[in-house]
Design an enzyme around this catalytic site. Structure first.
Site, PDB file in Angstrom:
ATOM      1  N   ASN A  21       0.835  -1.203   0.000  1.00  0.00           N
ATOM      2  CA  ASN A  21       0.000   0.000   0.000  1.00  0.00           C
ATOM      3  C   ASN A  21       0.871   1.255   0.000  1.00  0.00           C
ATOM      4  OD1 ASN A  21      -0.209  -1.324   2.819  1.00  0.00           O
ATOM      5  ND2 ASN A  21      -0.955   0.692   3.334  1.00  0.00           N
ATOM      6  N   ASP A  22       0.664   2.189   0.857  1.00  0.00           N
ATOM      7  CA  ASP A  22       1.211   3.543   0.743  1.00  0.00           C
ATOM      8  C   ASP A  22       2.684   3.640   0.332  1.00  0.00           C
ATOM      9  OD1 ASP A  22      -1.063   3.358   2.302  1.00  0.00           O
ATOM     10  OD2 ASP A  22      -0.260   4.491   3.977  1.00  0.00           O
ATOM     11  N   GLN A  38       4.627   0.450   2.118  1.00  0.00           N
ATOM     12  CA  GLN A  38       3.982  -0.450   3.064  1.00  0.00           C
ATOM     13  C   GLN A  38       3.834  -1.816   2.392  1.00  0.00           C
ATOM     14  OE1 GLN A  38       2.078   0.933   6.398  1.00  0.00           O
ATOM     15  NE2 GLN A  38       4.172   1.646   6.033  1.00  0.00           N
ATOM     16  N   TRP A  46      -3.753  -6.985   3.497  1.00  0.00           N
ATOM     17  CA  TRP A  46      -3.061  -6.060   4.389  1.00  0.00           C
ATOM     18  C   TRP A  46      -2.716  -6.741   5.718  1.00  0.00           C
ATOM     19  CZ3 TRP A  46      -3.665  -4.016   9.219  1.00  0.00           C
ATOM     20  CH2 TRP A  46      -2.889  -2.897   9.525  1.00  0.00           C
ATOM     21  N   TRP A  81       4.141   1.671  10.266  1.00  0.00           N
ATOM     22  CA  TRP A  81       3.207   2.284   9.335  1.00  0.00           C
ATOM     23  C   TRP A  81       3.838   3.506   8.669  1.00  0.00           C
ATOM     24  CZ3 TRP A  81      -2.476   1.982  11.598  1.00  0.00           C
ATOM     25  CH2 TRP A  81      -2.803   0.625  11.781  1.00  0.00           C
ATOM     26  N   ARG A 148      -1.291   9.276  13.182  1.00  0.00           N
ATOM     27  CA  ARG A 148      -0.303   8.582  12.350  1.00  0.00           C
ATOM     28  C   ARG A 148       0.100   9.379  11.112  1.00  0.00           C
ATOM     29  NH1 ARG A 148      -5.141   5.552  12.169  1.00  0.00           N
ATOM     30  NH2 ARG A 148      -6.190   5.524  10.147  1.00  0.00           N
ATOM     31  N   GLU A 203      -5.709  10.635   7.072  1.00  0.00           N
ATOM     32  CA  GLU A 203      -4.504   9.815   6.937  1.00  0.00           C
ATOM     33  C   GLU A 203      -3.527  10.530   6.004  1.00  0.00           C
ATOM     34  OE1 GLU A 203      -5.849   5.260   7.545  1.00  0.00           O
ATOM     35  OE2 GLU A 203      -6.274   6.012   5.544  1.00  0.00           O
ATOM     36  N   ASP A 236      -9.937   8.533   5.487  1.00  0.00           N
ATOM     37  CA  ASP A 236     -10.093   7.117   5.779  1.00  0.00           C
ATOM     38  C   ASP A 236     -11.531   6.650   5.498  1.00  0.00           C
ATOM     39  OD1 ASP A 236      -9.344   4.633   6.676  1.00  0.00           O
ATOM     40  OD2 ASP A 236      -9.559   5.113   8.802  1.00  0.00           O
TER      41      ASP A 236
HETATM   42  N1  DQQ Z   1      -1.871   2.977   5.646  1.00  0.00           N
HETATM   43  C1  DQQ Z   1      -0.907   2.880   6.721  1.00  0.00           C
HETATM   44  C2  DQQ Z   1      -1.291   3.951   7.694  1.00  0.00           C
HETATM   45  C3  DQQ Z   1      -2.046   4.915   6.858  1.00  0.00           C
HETATM   46  C4  DQQ Z   1      -2.804   4.028   5.926  1.00  0.00           C
HETATM   47  C5  DQQ Z   1      -0.934   1.501   7.283  1.00  0.00           C
HETATM   48  C6  DQQ Z   1      -3.270   4.742   4.666  1.00  0.00           C
HETATM   49  O1  DQQ Z   1      -0.146   4.522   8.300  1.00  0.00           O
HETATM   50  O2  DQQ Z   1      -2.869   5.754   7.640  1.00  0.00           O
HETATM   51  O3  DQQ Z   1      -0.521   0.556   6.348  1.00  0.00           O
HETATM   52  O4  DQQ Z   1      -3.488   3.872   3.620  1.00  0.00           O
END
Ligand code: DQQ
Length: 535
Positions: A21-22, A38, A46, A81, A148, A203, A236
């Site tokens: 992901n991110d 990520q 995930w 994260w 976060r 986020e 989110d």
């Molecule tokens: N993905 C991360 C977080 C963030 C989210 C966790 C956004 O830190 O807020 O994998 O996709």
């Protein structure tokens, strides 16, 4: 072989397998670009999140390295994260990231520094032993499970660092501000840098200056009369990102969006399709600000597990402020064009109402296409109803098969020969009160015979005056991705699609005009794209 994996990409970033992901901490150091992201080392869903790491000299071809940051300490043992890099004035990069400290997803912010600054690949990272640097406690009112994604920090003229962390207080989205003199001891400011009513959790915030005088990017710490500021939040609740353009008031240490600029509903988005948790960095080698974003799947979890992977990164985009100062413009980094081969160029041509023409001679499954249109007669344009405030709804109602006078016209990507499957990216022009309204749509409803995918149509308005300008569209087609840029990058829409017939050499590309009026296709260039070296 690729026949079992028809959806893997040829030039969009993805690892060999598993969930991503991110994008995290994109940066350039000693001439090498770094991308962390990520990653779940254990599967296609995930979880078990670590920071995977790759480097590149051109942002297109990549070399993978060992995981850079992974759970190992009390301050991150339940997950590492998202976070960002900051290049200190000495040239030394540092990373702030979110650590998960318990099974309840309690979040804290940690510092990591390179072990060996003479390694341009920055392969090893050391966690600061006094982590965490920021945490919720009884005094600071922070909600520890919504705290976060630290941004790149910026340095004020007072020599004090600032950083924001995404959060929420009840339904209010927050960009919590912290300050530090030494990057280690961080103190929460009384007020957030900015907040948003009723948006839910923010986020991956991003906060950066953009020049008011052209396309060049500027360093994150630049303030003054020749820049405006941009604040982006990833919501989110809806998994949509919104940004505003505004002013950074350095006296109050607050960001003030320009009038009419909001982080929700009618707000501006980098991308009106699948694109999330994005982050920019300043590339001081080429003077650009570059945007990375994660493109999630639109397939079912079962299909993700079957194919063994999920998630890709969008092609990095150069990003700058449009002349009006009201919104941003994005364009695929120029390095991508190195992958173009076998250009197919069609001469300027009238596309009659109801016509489809094939663009042959390109590998339509892995291509880069640029097309532009000119309209000379607007008399019959459908009248725009001012109650149509939601462009996505309008694209859903008026999909690729719904005729009007001017539109739909555009591209049919990842299309099967018999047009049983296709993804339609197109424009439609309406007559508005005092100007024309251009709608840009990406219609996935016929993209696959597999009904388990999310095939919802995307749409946005495009700030182009078709009376005075050509209407241009560029689409990056990559097996299961159609990443489209309208009006030279004023509106972007990215879609994930999973054709069952239009795969590999069975994919075709068409230009079409299903409107009743003729439109002129003033240019069309399509390139087959070489495969990038990614792992
Ligand atoms: N993905 C991360 C977080 C963030 C989210 C966790 C956004 O830190 O807020 O994998 O996709």
């Amino acid at each position: 072989s690729s026949s079992h994996q028809p959806y893997r990409t040829g030039y969009h970033f993805q690892p060999p397998k598993n969930w991503i992901n991110d994008p995290n901490a994109p940066m350039i150091y000693k001439g090498i670009y770094h991308l962390f992201y990520q990653y779940n080392p254990k599967g296609a869903v995930w979880g078990n999140i670590v920071w995977a790491h790759s480097t590149s000299t051109d942002l297109i071809n990549w070399t993978p390295h060992e995981h850079a940051i992974y759970p190992s300490q009390p301050f991150d043992q339940y997950g590492c994260w998202s976070g960002s890099a900051t290049i200190l004035p000495s040239g030394k990069p540092v990373i702030l990231y979110t650590g998960i400290i318990d099974g309840k997803n309690t979040q804290v912010q940690n510092l990591a520094v390179p072990k060996n600054l003479s390694d341009p690949y920055l392969r090893e990272w050391i966690k600061y032993p006094k982590n965490p640097l920021m945490a919720s406690n009884v005094e600071n009112q922070i909600n520890g499970s919504s705290f976060r994604d630290p941004t790149t920090a910026w340095l004020g003229h007072d020599n004090i660092w600032r950083v924001i962390i995404g959060s929420k207080y009840h339904r209010k989205g927050l960009a919590i501000l912290y300050r530090s003199r030494d990057f280690k001891k961080w103190i929460k400011a009384k007020h957030p840098l900015h907040s948003g009513k009723n948006t839910g959790m923010w986020e991956c915030p991003d906060f950066f200056p953009v020049s008011t005088a052209g396309q060049n990017g500027v360093d994150t710490s630049i303030v003054g009369p020749y820049v405006k500021h941009v604040l982006k939040a990833s919501l989110d609740d809806t998994k949509h990102e919104y940004y505003t353009v505004g002013t950074y008031n350095t006296i109050l240490d607050r960001y003030i969006p320009d009038k009419g600029s909001v982080e929700s509903d009618s707000g501006l988005r980098y991308d009106y399709g699948k694109f999330y948790a994005s982050k920019t960095f300043f590339d001081n080698k080429t003077g650009r600000r570059i945007l990375w974003g994660w493109i999630n799947e639109s397939s079912s979890v079962e299909d993700d597990i079957k194919k063994g992977w999920a998630g890709v990164q969008a092609i990095p985009r150069k990003i700058w402020l449009e002349k009006s100062g009201k919104h941003l413009v994005q364009w695929p980094i120029v390095e991508l064009e190195k992958l173009r081969v076998k250009q197919v160029k069609l001469p300027s041509k009238i596309l009659e109402g109801g016509s489809v023409i094939e663009v042959s001679g390109v590998t339509a499954v892995q291509a880069d296409v640029e097309i532009s249109f000119e309209i000379s007669d607007f008399k019959k344009a459908e009248v725009f109803d001012p109650s149509w405030t939601d462009p996505q709804q309008l694209c859903i109602q008026k999909g690729a098969s719904v005729k009007s006078a001017l539109g739909p016209f555009g591209l049919l990507a990842l299309a099967s020969k018999d047009l049983k499957e296709y993804t339609a990216v197109f424009f439609r022009i309406f007559k508005g009160q005092d100007k024309h309204v251009v709608l840009m749509c990406s219609d996935q409803s016929r993209s696959s015979l597999n009904e388990d995918n999310d095939k919802v149509t995307y749409g946005a308005f495009l700030n182009v005056d078709p009376v005075h300008e050509k209407l241009s569209l560029r689409s990056l087609i990559d097996h299961s991705i159609v990443e489209s840029f309208g009006g030279g990058g004023k509106t972007c829409i990215t879609a994930r699609v999973y054709p069952t017939l239009a795969i590999e050499e069975k994919a075709h590309l068409y230009a079409f005009n299903y409107g009743t009026e003729n439109v002129k296709m003033s240019s069309l260039s399509a390139w087959s794209m070489k495969k990038a070296h990614i792992y």
